[in-house]
Design a protein around this motif. Structure first.
Motif, PDB file in Angstrom:
ATOM      1  N   ALA A 181       0.840  -1.177   0.041  1.00 14.33           N
ATOM      2  CA  ALA A 181      -0.042  -0.141  -0.004  1.00 14.33           C
ATOM      3  C   ALA A 181       0.732   1.217   0.184  1.00 14.33           C
ATOM      4  CB  ALA A 181      -0.973  -0.024   1.137  1.00 14.33           C
ATOM      5  N   GLN A 182       0.403   2.290  -0.811  1.00 14.17           N
ATOM      6  CA  GLN A 182       1.237   3.420  -1.029  1.00 14.17           C
ATOM      7  C   GLN A 182       1.432   4.292   0.544  1.00 14.17           C
ATOM      8  OE1 GLN A 182      -0.445   6.407  -3.301  1.00 14.17           O
ATOM      9  NE2 GLN A 182       1.291   6.977  -4.162  1.00 14.17           N
ATOM     10  N   GLY A 183       2.670   4.492   0.731  1.00 19.93           N
ATOM     11  CA  GLY A 183       2.816   5.689   1.859  1.00 19.93           C
ATOM     12  C   GLY A 183       2.805   4.633   3.418  1.00 19.93           C
ATOM     13  N   ILE A 184       2.568   3.254   3.407  1.00 23.32           N
ATOM     14  CA  ILE A 184       2.264   2.471   4.549  1.00 23.32           C
ATOM     15  C   ILE A 184       3.592   1.609   4.501  1.00 23.32           C
ATOM     16  CG2 ILE A 184       1.016   1.089   5.740  1.00 23.32           C
ATOM     17  CD1 ILE A 184      -1.693   2.429   4.463  1.00 23.32           C
ATOM     18  N   SER A 185       4.331   1.675   5.593  1.00 19.41           N
ATOM     19  CA  SER A 185       5.503   0.724   5.743  1.00 19.41           C
ATOM     20  C   SER A 185       4.987  -0.507   6.266  1.00 19.41           C
ATOM     21  CB  SER A 185       6.437   1.438   6.313  1.00 19.41           C
ATOM     22  OG  SER A 185       6.543   2.916   6.523  1.00 19.41           O
ATOM     23  N   GLN A 229       2.041   5.000   8.961  1.00 22.16           N
ATOM     24  CA  GLN A 229       1.256   5.336   7.916  1.00 22.16           C
ATOM     25  C   GLN A 229       1.220   6.824   7.733  1.00 22.16           C
ATOM     26  OE1 GLN A 229      -2.482   3.344   8.226  1.00 22.16           O
ATOM     27  NE2 GLN A 229      -1.710   1.534   9.505  1.00 22.16           N
ATOM     28  N   GLY A 230       2.028   7.550   8.283  1.00 24.28           N
ATOM     29  CA  GLY A 230       2.106   8.981   8.331  1.00 24.28           C
ATOM     30  C   GLY A 230       0.882   9.696   8.579  1.00 24.28           C
ATOM     31  N   MET A 242      -0.413  11.926  -1.851  1.00 20.86           N
ATOM     32  CA  MET A 242       1.140  11.923  -1.613  1.00 20.86           C
ATOM     33  C   MET A 242       1.389  12.704  -0.132  1.00 20.86           C
ATOM     34  SD  MET A 242       3.029  10.338  -3.915  1.00 20.86           S
ATOM     35  CE  MET A 242       4.605  11.245  -3.697  1.00 20.86           C
ATOM     36  N   GLU A 243       0.502  13.239   0.454  1.00 22.86           N
ATOM     37  CA  GLU A 243       0.479  14.346   1.369  1.00 22.86           C
ATOM     38  C   GLU A 243       0.905  13.130   2.789  1.00 22.86           C
ATOM     39  OE1 GLU A 243      -2.941  16.164   2.959  1.00 22.86           O
ATOM     40  OE2 GLU A 243      -3.090  17.637   1.338  1.00 22.86           O
ATOM     41  N   SER A 244       1.480  13.862   3.555  1.00 24.89           N
ATOM     42  CA  SER A 244       1.803  13.095   4.785  1.00 24.89           C
ATOM     43  C   SER A 244       1.648  14.119   6.122  1.00 24.89           C
ATOM     44  CB  SER A 244       2.925  12.218   4.844  1.00 24.89           C
ATOM     45  OG  SER A 244       3.988  13.094   5.077  1.00 24.89           O
ATOM     46  N   CYS A 245       1.412  13.723   7.357  1.00 23.72           N
ATOM     47  CA  CYS A 245       1.339  14.556   8.417  1.00 23.72           C
ATOM     48  C   CYS A 245       2.562  15.206   8.584  1.00 23.72           C
ATOM     49  CB  CYS A 245       1.139  13.286   9.570  1.00 23.72           C
ATOM     50  SG  CYS A 245       0.977  14.500  11.205  1.00 23.72           S
ATOM     51  N   ASN A 246       2.094  16.588   8.798  1.00 22.02           N
ATOM     52  CA  ASN A 246       3.198  17.665   8.880  1.00 22.02           C
ATOM     53  C   ASN A 246       4.011  17.385  10.554  1.00 22.02           C
ATOM     54  OD1 ASN A 246       1.621  18.867  11.131  1.00 22.02           O
ATOM     55  ND2 ASN A 246       1.207  20.575   9.558  1.00 22.02           N
ATOM     56  N   GLY A 247       3.587  16.568  11.299  1.00 21.39           N
ATOM     57  CA  GLY A 247       4.175  16.192  12.508  1.00 21.39           C
ATOM     58  C   GLY A 247       3.662  16.567  13.820  1.00 21.39           C
ATOM     59  N   ASP A 248       2.602  17.560  13.630  1.00 19.76           N
ATOM     60  CA  ASP A 248       2.117  18.226  14.790  1.00 19.76           C
ATOM     61  C   ASP A 248       1.497  17.381  15.965  1.00 19.76           C
ATOM     62  OD1 ASP A 248       0.496  20.752  16.237  1.00 19.76           O
ATOM     63  OD2 ASP A 248      -0.882  19.205  15.880  1.00 19.76           O
ATOM     64  N   TYR A 286       8.591  14.080  15.005  1.00 12.85           N
ATOM     65  CA  TYR A 286       8.031  15.448  14.306  1.00 12.85           C
ATOM     66  C   TYR A 286       8.881  15.838  13.274  1.00 12.85           C
ATOM     67  CZ  TYR A 286       8.003  20.246  13.800  1.00 12.85           C
ATOM     68  OH  TYR A 286       8.053  21.500  13.059  1.00 12.85           O
ATOM     69  N   GLN A 287      10.341  15.800  13.911  1.00 13.33           N
ATOM     70  CA  GLN A 287      11.527  16.104  12.693  1.00 13.33           C
ATOM     71  C   GLN A 287      11.541  15.444  11.715  1.00 13.33           C
ATOM     72  OE1 GLN A 287      15.270  17.204  14.734  1.00 13.33           O
ATOM     73  NE2 GLN A 287      14.036  18.562  16.068  1.00 13.33           N
ATOM     74  N   ILE A 288      11.327  13.884  11.835  1.00 15.46           N
ATOM     75  CA  ILE A 288      11.342  13.223  10.737  1.00 15.46           C
ATOM     76  C   ILE A 288      10.152  13.201   9.443  1.00 15.46           C
ATOM     77  CG2 ILE A 288      11.109  10.670   9.947  1.00 15.46           C
ATOM     78  CD1 ILE A 288      12.582   9.967  12.482  1.00 15.46           C
ATOM     79  N   LEU A 289       9.177  13.278  10.165  1.00 16.56           N
ATOM     80  CA  LEU A 289       7.804  13.696   9.604  1.00 16.56           C
ATOM     81  C   LEU A 289       7.922  15.123   8.784  1.00 16.56           C
ATOM     82  CD1 LEU A 289       5.089  12.298  11.922  1.00 16.56           C
ATOM     83  CD2 LEU A 289       5.535  11.515   9.782  1.00 16.56           C
ATOM     84  N   ALA A 290       8.533  16.242   9.372  1.00 15.38           N
ATOM     85  CA  ALA A 290       8.310  17.451   8.839  1.00 15.38           C
ATOM     86  C   ALA A 290       9.448  17.421   7.787  1.00 15.38           C
ATOM     87  CB  ALA A 290       8.845  18.467  10.008  1.00 15.38           C
ATOM     88  N   GLU A 291      10.543  16.738   8.002  1.00 18.36           N
ATOM     89  CA  GLU A 291      11.688  16.801   7.169  1.00 18.36           C
ATOM     90  C   GLU A 291      11.190  16.081   5.761  1.00 18.36           C
ATOM     91  OE1 GLU A 291      14.954  14.666   8.891  1.00 18.36           O
ATOM     92  OE2 GLU A 291      15.412  16.560   9.881  1.00 18.36           O
ATOM     93  N   GLY A 292      10.333  15.101   6.011  1.00 16.56           N
ATOM     94  CA  GLY A 292       9.799  14.258   4.754  1.00 16.56           C
ATOM     95  C   GLY A 292       8.716  15.328   4.119  1.00 16.56           C
ATOM     96  N   LEU A 293       8.006  15.837   4.856  1.00 11.09           N
ATOM     97  CA  LEU A 293       7.000  16.670   4.099  1.00 11.09           C
ATOM     98  C   LEU A 293       7.764  17.969   3.297  1.00 11.09           C
ATOM     99  CD1 LEU A 293       3.965  16.956   3.232  1.00 11.09           C
ATOM    100  CD2 LEU A 293       3.668  18.513   5.512  1.00 11.09           C
ATOM    101  N   ILE A 294       8.758  18.268   4.120  1.00 13.83           N
ATOM    102  CA  ILE A 294       9.404  19.565   3.214  1.00 13.83           C
ATOM    103  C   ILE A 294       9.928  19.116   2.095  1.00 13.83           C
ATOM    104  CG2 ILE A 294      11.357  21.081   3.553  1.00 13.83           C
ATOM    105  CD1 ILE A 294       9.780  22.483   5.417  1.00 13.83           C
TER     106      ILE A 294
END
Lengths: 267, 749
Positions: free
Chosen positions: A32-36, B464-465, B533-539, B550-558
């Motif tokens: 699934a996309q985006g799910i590790s 799952q982001g 393609m969006e993912s959580c911004n880490g908030d 948070y930093q991992i998610l934010a880096e990914g989104l940036i």
């Protein structure tokens, strides 16, 4: 007390149904996309059980073995982050397309390669195919006593006392060591790794072992050695019809329901 | 006071200054100058007072002892403060690393803002005055102390300069002002005592400190009047009775002593004078050792408080190189955080405004600060001693209860909504929220100790982001059936609509998402959505204390924003979620974000103003109460945009709840509590729904997908027995506007 835990990486069971897809031609589950992918939840509980045994005995080691593709390394790293000592990754193209038997065979060779520990622990089943056989096959191959589907594990004099989940209650058993255990979800939640351990685990080397390293011929493992053949893989469709029984009072609604069930020949 | 009176006052004063040739600027204390001037003038006109004055050390020998004691007292105060500062200095330098020029600069940046806060919030006690009772009480005591201090100083100055200022009418005005403010002080002290005795807040109970400070001050004011009365009795009332009318309180006291022989009265006078003076010096010494230190520390804290948005959490830089994550020991706090503990005066306003406390849940921000303060006293002092003696910082402290989990309980830390009501209410500018989150960081990252629900949320975020464990939806489920109406982001459009996790994975919030898209299309806004393609911004991870995640998610989104051309100063990200909004606006710049951010209510207001969205006039009559989202309102100062949208929808009547805008009550979901089990007497959302229902409004409108969900579930219990049609309805501002401004054919998207 030395423990080895065998873990498997699987697609995240929390994947929403809408994102779950299979390729019927290739007979494969599409990621699934985006799910590790994640460590199978039962296996994470197995690691938790191993760590508690190590803590209770005050000495020994907890080592992790996983058979799988490159990404399976993450399931090993997760176990290391939880507090396990060393990780071993059985990685070889020859393992591809295997079944429970070939997996158990490779694992048992790896365990012999590392030295049979006091306790071998598995999850009760991998949460993707839910076959629940690898632990028992390994026990047979290594000729060790085993207890499956456990909700509790404790050290006792010279052995292990476990509590099995059975249909109508619990079964308490004493086992000598070495032995094989499989852990059920009733055991309780696995620990959440501390950040420091995650970072340490990220730096830790995972030892890779191939079929040749384990003295296995490519014909014995993977699709070549598999004893189970898959004929087809598909997502069943189910049509659900919903009928709301109308009525002004609960009594009327109940009567309507009974009539509907009779018509459907359920009552 | 009329305008002409003020004018004549200043005119006469100028005349007076010319005639005596001496300036009276020393008297220029805004609080009493006009009053004093008026009285001075009228006094000059009505009474024969030319020679009125009094002697500095009337009836007192050895007064030089007083001057000898003065530097001693200052020394005692300074010793107390400096000693205390050693505990503050256990903390981390203001910026991690060491005190560098940069770190100092960061404490003094935005100087005009800081100075403004120092003047208004420190000297002007702006926030103290928000509570009428204690505001008046504090103003009485403070003005009395300032005036009486200046009055005393002035008398001394007058005595040591060659020209006499305090003579004649000026002296009489001076006497009157001193008496009035002495009385004002007594009123203030009486109010403070009554406050503690008659109606103590549930949040706190007064301690010895309160009684010592108030008792001491009351004693000083009363002995002051006794001394004055005895002086009048022995030296004024018989000789110049018309002078003594200008010291009305002293005059009354003098009358009470009228039966006492002059010689005996002189002895009593001497005794009370010394009690008064030694008492005054002792009392002021408390400044170094009790909460009286707020005289100095509160204005200092008003200056030192961060100037960034209140909802911003500071980043842990180089997190992989840190020796500890978050705060589990006193020395992990910043110096500023340790300093703040000593600024607290236990007024309890933080706790009175805390949604968790209001709902009977186990959190009182004041007790967190106070408990840490006690801990800093007990354990901090020992750590300082260890340092001095060259021991390890924690030598001999193994048996102490842990700070996190012992002094401050886990459940208190988890109950925090990070809504900032405490920070907003604090009259001495303490920032409770970053302190609480710092300790959460330690719980999550250092100890991995958290409620199961938090663990599940963090695991879902990792894997799952998004934080919505168990959702049946995918990122794009909300656009099923309207895919062709949702423009894909190409990098060419002006606006990226960032749907966010809640807008995508929660069915109720999907309706909001579709409303926003429908409005943007109606107004012909150039926008796009990054599909799939969006993912959580880490908030959520950050608020739950997992800074690393948070930093991992934010880096990914940036990175995604960089790849898709969003991270550009010319591009603007629209979000309908105030939490995403706050994180993008205030926290992403630290991660390298350059794009602009706008909340949908801001954009919709602009579109309505520009006539690009026109609410129709044929909508139903409805009364609506607007609920402020904490992260939109209190944290980012957006109170009016959503209200102005509602006001422009015809037939809508807006009713406010008693707690609104800066004082708005959280819905209960903030700080990651959306994903936690609440513990305590009641639920925050039920308290808030009751407040909304009490307004009589048919609907509650808000601008946050979390608030909408919390209201929906709160209504389920609060209005359990109410017919569905009569239940409070909950809408996002976008949904209301869509109903009014988008034509029927368009309304599906």
């Amino acid at each position: 007390m030395d423990v080895i835990v065998c873990v498997k990486q699987i697609p995240d069971p929390e994947t929403p149904a809408a994102a779950f897809k299979v390729d019927e031609q290739a007979m494969q589950v599409l990621p699934a996309q985006g799910i590790s992918p994640v460590i199978s939840p039962f296996d994470a509980q197995a690691v938790e059980a191993a760590l508690r045994i190590k803590d209770a005995s005050g000495e020994g080691s907890v080592n992790i073995i996983s058979l799988g593709p490159d990404s399976a390394r993450d399931a090993i790293k997760h176990s290391l982050a939880m507090g396990a000592d060393e990780g071993y990754h059985l990685k070889d193209d020859a393992f591809d397309g295997g079944d429970a038997w070939t997996t158990a065979l490779a694992l048992s060779k790896a365990i012999q390669h590392l030295g049979v520990p006091d306790v071998l622990i598995f999850g009760r089943q991998a949460a993707d195919w839910d076959q629940g056989t690898v632990g028992s096959i390994v026990a047979e191959l290594l000729d060790l006593p085993s207890a499956t589907v456990l909700r509790a594990v404790e050290l006792s004099d010279g052995g292990i006392t476990v509590s099995r989940v059975v249909a109508d209650g619990f079964e308490n058993i004493d086992l000598p060591t070495p032995c094989v255990l499989t852990i059920s979800n009733e055991f309780g939640d696995p620990r959440y790794p501390q950040l420091r351990q995650i970072m340490q685990a990220a730096r830790k080397q995972v030892t890779e072992l191939t079929a040749a390293d384990l003295g296995l011929d490519a014909s014995e493992v993977g699709s070549a050695g598999a004893r189970v053949q898959m004929h087809s893989l598909f997502q069943p469709t189910s049509d659900v019809e919903v009928e709301i029984i109308e009525g002004d009072t609960p009594e009327e609604k109940a009567a309507g329901l009974v009539n509907a069930l009779r018509e459907a020949k359920i009552l | 006071m009329t305008k002409s009176a003020v004018k004549s006052d200043s005119d006469k004063r100028r005349t007076g200054a010319t005639s005596t040739g001496k300036r009276v600027s020393a008297l220029a204390i805004p609080a009493w100058l006009p009053l004093g001037g008026i009285l001075l003038v009228s006094g000059a006109e009505t009474v024969r007072v030319t020679g009125a004055h009094r002697e500095l050390f009337f009836n007192i020998d050895h007064f030089w002892v007083l001057y000898m004691l003065l530097p001693f007292v200052i020394g005692i105060i300074l010793y107390g403060l400096v000693r205390r500062s050693r505990v503050w200095r256990l903390g981390q330098p203001i910026v991690s690393g060491q005190i560098t020029r940069e770190s100092l600069r960061s404490a003094f940046d935005d100087l005009p803002v800081r100075l403004g806060r120092l003047v208004k919030g420190g000297g002007g006690t702006e926030r103290v005055l928000r509570d009428p009772y204690s505001g008046v009480m504090h103003l009485c005591i403070m003005s009395s102390m300032i005036v009486l201090f200046l009055v005393t100083a002035l008398l001394a100055i007058d005595d040591y300069i060659p020209v006499e200022i305090l003579v004649g009418p000026r002296y009489l005005g001076y006497s009157l002002v001193a008496d009035i403010f002495g009385l004002v002080g007594i009123i203030g002290v009486a109010m403070a005592v009554a406050h503690r005795w008659v109606r103590p807040r549930t949040a706190w109970l007064p301690t010895w400190e309160d009684w010592l400070i108030l008792g001491g001050l009351g004693m000083l004011l009363i002995t002051g009047f006794i001394v004055e009365g005895l002086r009048i009795h022995t030296s004024e009332i018989d000789v110049n009775p018309e002078w003594s009318y200008w010291s009305p309180v002293g005059y009354v006291v003098a009358l009470m002593f009228s039966g006492v022989k002059i010689s005996a009265a002189l002895d009593i006078h001497t005794t009370f004078w010394w009690i008064h003076m030694i008492g005054a010096l002792s009392w002021i010494s408390l400044l170094g050792y009790s909460k009286l230190n707020h005289l100095v520390l509160a204005p200092a804290n008003a200056f030192l408080k961060r100037t960034s948005a209140p909802g911003k959490l500071d980043m842990i830089e180089n997190i992989e190189q840190q020796e500890h994550f978050g705060v589990s020991q006193l020395e992990h706090f910043s110096m500023k955080q340790l300093f703040e503990l000593d600024v607290c005066v236990r007024c309890g306003r933080c706790t009175d405004n805390c949604p968790a406390d209001i709902a009977g849940q186990p959190l009182s921000p004041m007790h967190i600060i106070q408990d840490l303060k006690s801990y800093a006293t007990a354990v901090g002092e020992r750590k300082v001693a260890n340092l001095v003696q060259g021991h390890d910082l924690n030598f001999g402290l193994d048996d102490e209860a842990p700070m996190v989990g012992g002094v401050v309980r886990d459940e208190s830390l988890w109950a925090c909504r990070t809504c900032g009501a405490c920070v907003e209410a604090c009259p001495v500018f303490i920032e409770h929220v970053p302190t609480i989150v710092d300790m959460r960081r330690s719980l999550v990252m250092e100890e991995a100790r958290m409620p199961d629900t938090v663990q599940g949320t963090l695991e879902t975020l990792e894997r799952q982001g998004h934080p919505w464990r168990g959702t049946p939806y995918t990122r794009d489920s909300w656009m099923e059936g309207i895919e062709d109406q949702v423009p894909e982001w190409t990098g060419e459009q002006d606006y990226l609509y960032f749907v966010g996790c809640t807008g995508a994975f929660v069915d109720r919030a999907q309706e909001i998402t579709r409303s926003v898209v429908s409005l943007l299309r109606e107004a012909d806004v150039s926008f796009g959505v990054i599909k799939g393609m969006e993912s959580c911004n880490g908030d959520p991870a950050r608020r739950l204390g997992h800074e690393y995640l948070y930093q991992i998610l934010a880096e990914g989104l940036i990175e995604l924003f960089n790849e898709t051309g969003v991270n550009d100063e010319q591009k603007t990200v629209i979000t309908h979620c105030p939490h995403c909004f706050n994180t993008f606006l205030n926290e992403y710049p630290d991660m390298g974000a350059k794009f602009q951010v706008i909340h949908h209510t801001q954009l919709l207001e602009q579109l309505v103003d520009a006539g690009r969205l026109v609410p129709r006039g044929d909508g139903p009559e409805q009364t609506i109460t607007y609920h402020d989202s904490c992260y939109l309102g209190r944290h980012n100062d957006i109170f009016e945009a959503p209200r102005r949208i509602l006001e422009q929808v015809p037939n809508v009547t807006l009713i406010e709840m008693p707690r609104n805008r800066e004082q708005g009550l959280c819905c209960g979901a903030g700080g990651g509590n959306m994903w936690m089990e609440e513990q305590g007497k009641s639920r925050v959302n039920e308290v808030r729904v009751e407040e909304a229902v009490a307004t009589g409004a048919e609907s509650a409108c808000t601008a946050c997908p979390f608030c909408v969900q919390m209201f929906d579930s709160g209504i389920g219990t609060v209005q359990l027995d109410v017919e569905d049609d009569d239940k409070l309805k909950v809408l996002d501002v976008a949904e209301l506007l869509q109903a009014a401004a988008v034509s029927e054919g368009q309304s599906d998207a």
